[in-house]
Design an enzyme around this catalytic site. Structure first.
Site, PDB file in Angstrom:
ATOM      1  CB  SER A 150      -0.856   0.006   1.264  1.00  0.00           C
ATOM      2  OG  SER A 150      -1.421   1.284   1.494  1.00  0.00           O
ATOM      3  CE1 TYR A 163      -4.455  -2.064   4.865  1.00  0.00           C
ATOM      4  CE2 TYR A 163      -3.409   0.081   4.584  1.00  0.00           C
ATOM      5  CZ  TYR A 163      -3.985  -1.055   4.033  1.00  0.00           C
ATOM      6  OH  TYR A 163      -4.082  -1.190   2.671  1.00  0.00           O
TER       7      TYR A 163
END
Ligand code: NAD
Length: 267
Positions: A150, A163
């Site tokens: 990401s 995350y």
């Protein structure tokens, strides 16, 4: 020429969003695909049906496998990878795509929620990589691992600490595994999507006002698509990327270019 025809790929979390687009794209390139899913067999069956159709339209007859399992569980990962190896007679490509996120102020995250995100996004990706590498070393064949990271591999993400940590760790895992196995023909790379229209982002993709706010941060002015992510995976999986290892390819419409600095900001 991508030269993916007849290759065998396992894609985790492949029944929705980016993983599903990767399954479709690899099928269109003539790859046999093992579709891992955790809990929704109908979604996986639909993914399989469309992948077979896309492969056929592209002139390929491919083999597919539905591989239910939770990547956070070691026994499931061993079963998933073994089932793909048995079904196809070997594995060439692993795409670590399964991922979850959870939103809490960092001082208030329930520890089981924190652990779960790390267990799926980071530990699960490692377990799948471990099983795949063991297989590739045993059969002495080259192979490719692609991690779906990401932009939060490098951009801090307040309220999503677990995350951010998981994707930051994934960047280091990509580099470490790439270095450790480079001389044995195993390439390890990552793609780092920016804001992409998928179910994980329903909170803003379904709301035009919120979507406009998200897109205002993106230099190219729009969110990405799952197909744009899948195209990069097909490239990295292919021999066209034969000399690329240990890299994270950011696919983000310029999100990691510090858009706020577009105008001169200091004399
Ligand atoms: P998504 O929610 O559609 O996909 C995630 C998939 O992972 C789902 O199919 C889900 O069932 C599966 N999954 C979750 N936990 C699992 C488990 N324990 N075992 C097996 N499968 C599991 O969302 P997406 O956007 O397609 O996300 C795919 C990947 O892309 C994730 O790793 C995510 O972090 C990453 N990503 C997405 C974006 C974005 O903007 N959509 C941006 C950057 C990175």
């Amino acid at each position: 020429m991508k030269n993916l025809t007849g290759k065998n790929a396992l894609i985790t979390g492949a029944s929705s969003g980016i993983g599903q687009a990767i399954a479709f794209r690899l099928a269109e390139e003539g790859c046999n695909i093992a579709i891992n899913y955790r809990s929704k067999p109908q979604e996986a069956e639909q993914t399989e049906a469309i992948a077979l159709q896309r492969a056929s339209e592209a002139g390929y007859t491919i083999r597919t496998l539905l591989a239910q399992g939770d990547v956070a569980k070691e026994e499931d990962v061993i079963r998933i990878t073994n089932s793909a190896i048995e079904a196809f007679g070997g594995l060439d490509i692993l795409v670590n795509n399964a991922g979850i996120q959870t939103e809490y102020p960092s001082h208030e995250i329930p520890i089981d929620r924190f652990d779960q995100v790390i267990a799926v996004n980071l530990r699960g990706a490692y377990l799948c990589a471990r099983e795949t590498i063991q297989h590739l070393l045993a059969i002495q064949k080259p192979g490719v691992i692609i991690n779906v990271s990401s932009v939060h591999e490098i951009i801090p993400r307040p309220m999503y600490l677990s995350y951010s940590i998981s994707k930051g760790g994934m960047g280091n895992m990509t580099k470490t595994l790439a270095l450790e196995y480079a001389n044995r023909g195993i390439r390890v790379n990552a793609i780092a999507p920016g804001a992409t229209v998928t179910p994980i982002n329903e909170a803003w993709t379904a709301d035009p006002e919120k979507k406009a706010i998200v897109e205002s941060y993106i230099p190219m002015g729009r969110a990405g698509t799952s197909d744009e992510m899948a195209a990069a995976v097909a490239f990295l999986a292919s021999d066209e990327a034969a000399y690329i290892t240990g890299q994270t390819l950011f696919i983000d419409g310029g999100l990691t270019l510090y858009g706020d600095f577009r105008e001169a900001w200091s004399a």
